[in-house]
Design an enzyme around this catalytic site. Structure first.
Site, PDB file in Angstrom:
ATOM      1  N   CYS A   1     -13.146  -4.728   4.264  1.00 27.25           N
ATOM      2  CA  CYS A   1     -14.364  -3.974   4.670  1.00 27.25           C
ATOM      3  C   CYS A   1     -14.429  -3.003   4.955  1.00 27.25           C
ATOM      4  CB  CYS A   1     -13.725  -5.632   6.672  1.00 27.25           C
ATOM      5  SG  CYS A   1     -15.381  -5.796   6.968  1.00 27.25           S
TER       6      CYS A   1
ATOM      7  N   GLN B   1      -0.038  -9.047  -6.061  1.00 29.07           N
ATOM      8  CA  GLN B   1      -0.212 -10.809  -6.497  1.00 29.07           C
ATOM      9  C   GLN B   1       0.463 -10.985  -7.024  1.00 29.07           C
ATOM     10  OE1 GLN B   1      -2.545 -12.116  -4.324  1.00 29.07           O
ATOM     11  NE2 GLN B   1      -3.550  -9.850  -3.404  1.00 29.07           N
TER      12      GLN B   1
ATOM     13  N   SER C   1       4.547  -7.238  -2.002  1.00 31.17           N
ATOM     14  CA  SER C   1       4.613  -7.128  -0.811  1.00 31.17           C
ATOM     15  C   SER C   1       5.536  -8.362  -0.092  1.00 31.17           C
ATOM     16  CB  SER C   1       3.376  -6.814   0.366  1.00 31.17           C
ATOM     17  OG  SER C   1       3.248  -6.622   1.383  1.00 31.17           O
TER      18      SER C   1
ATOM     19  N   THR D   1       0.816  -1.004   0.296  1.00 32.00           N
ATOM     20  CA  THR D   1       0.210   0.110   0.143  1.00 32.00           C
ATOM     21  C   THR D   1       1.106   1.192  -0.101  1.00 32.00           C
ATOM     22  OG1 THR D   1      -1.973  -0.483   0.866  1.00 32.00           O
ATOM     23  CG2 THR D   1      -1.545   1.263   1.183  1.00 32.00           C
TER      24      THR D   1
END
Length: 384
Positions: free
Chosen positions: A330, A180, A200, A72
């Site tokens: 979420c 990913q 990441s 991020t």
């Protein structure tokens, strides 16, 4: 049957070999890599060796790798850093992205828009991919930067970054979010044709709290975090040495095991897809076809057949010892349907019944079979 973890796209279990490599840097080799004494030099050597490992893995120079706290942060760093510097240097202030990006790209672009940048968001097709023409038709004389995700984190679709790179003008910078794809499929930055690439550690069985940004030499870039001269004056803050060492070890393991892992996970996905096919009476769909990335399988229960309460669905699976996700973030405690699927044209009521199964090399055929057995019961339980 033990608990089954099928949420590897969210995070992966840390490899014990990675933990073992990290431990000395949490204990005896605790020095600050900016210090000039022996403690600091030991830490500095570890950081620079890790940088070399990652650079070799993606086929770039070590000096083009910048360590961050996460994927991020890396996305924020690259988008803000390139867009703002290019505005100063050339006056261009138009950025192109897609409607299927990770929130760390979408929300960074929203912030750039608040600061006066023009943001164009390319449409995705029904399979959630971003056709290169959808990007290139948005290019104008004010365009400085394009950012398109490599492998979609919700559906597993692989975008054709190489084709996009070949079609765009040379003076427009290209970034791809490789969180990913990195460590799972080949990510040669020269072959991809990108100016920036982000990833990441915790998606490839490395530690949480560390990522990196590759930024090609000559690409305009300014800092996101100020207050130190670390990372060649472009990212202030003491480096997370244990995590960086762990990241490098995860990359070393991936370089040896990536092909075998891919083939193994591909066999698991094939088993899973065949099982899903035997359960499907056209009451649910499998997203992101064709399946060229075996690590992510997303299914949507159609609202005409099922009571799509995704929280209840995920809880039912969890009670039966299967950990998965909806593939959506979420927010404030409420699960929301995937923006990726909604932007591909899916109805809200259908998208609300989406389950993402993300596989890893630690999963087994027996776990796939058990999951299919539980899904068979779930489909009856939630049927209208």
């Amino acid at each position: 049957m033990k608990n089954i973890y099928l949420d590897n796209a969210a995070t992966t279990p840390t490899d014990p070999r990675v933990v073992e490599k990290m431990l000395p840097y949490l204990n005896e080799y605790f020095g600050n890599p900016s210090s000039i004494h022996s403690y600091g030099r030991k830490a500095r050597v570890a950081v620079e060796e890790a940088r070399e490992v990652i650079a070799e893995f993606i086929n770039c120079k070590a000096g083009e790798i910048y360590f961050t706290s996460s994927g991020t942060e890396a996305n924020n760093f690259v988008l803000f850093g390139i867009a703002k510097t290019e505005l100063i240097e050339s006056g261009r202030k138009s950025v192109i992205t897609s409607l299927s990006e990770h929130h760390s790209v979408l929300e960074t672009c929203d912030k750039l828009a608040d600061e006066g940048f023009t943001i164009h968001r390319a449409a995705v097709d029904k399979n959630t991919s971003v056709p290169p023409r959808n990007i290139t038709e948005l290019i104008d004389n004010d365009t400085s930067l394009i950012s398109v995700i490599h492998v979609n984190n919700e559906t597993g679709i692989i975008n054709n970054i190489e084709e996009l790179s070949a079609q765009k003008p040379l003076d427009i910078f290209l970034h791809t979010d490789g969180v990913q794809s990195f460590g799972k499929i080949k990510t040669d930055v020269n072959q991809l044709g990108v100016d920036a690439f982000t990833a990441s550690a915790h998606k490839i069985r490395g530690p949480k709290g560390v990522g990196f940004a590759y930024v090609k030499s000559g690409t305009p870039l300014s800092p996101l975090i100020f207050g130190g001269a670390q990372e060649r004056n472009r990212r202030g803050g003491t480096e997370n040495v244990p995590a960086i060492v762990g990241f490098a070890e995860a990359v070393k393991i991936a370089s040896k095991e990536m092909h075998n892992n891919y083939e193994y996970v591909k066999s698991l996905q094939k088993r899973f897809l065949e099982g899903l096919s035997s359960l499907n009476d056209n009451s649910f769909i499998i997203n992101g076809e064709p399946h060229k990335f075996p690590y992510i399988t997303s299914i949507t229960l159609l609202s005409g057949y099922y009571n799509n309460d995704i929280e209840a669905i995920l809880m039912y699976l969890d009670i039966n010892r299967i950990a998965v996700s909806s593939g959506a973030a979420c927010t404030s405690g409420a699960l929301k349907p995937s923006h990726v699927l909604l932007n591909s044209g899916m109805k809200y009521e259908d998208a609300a019944g989406t389950i993402r199964f993300s596989l890893g090399a630690t999963n087994t055929p027996e776990e796939i079979d058990y999951t299919l057995d539980i899904l068979k019961i779930l489909l009856r339980k939630f049927r209208k």
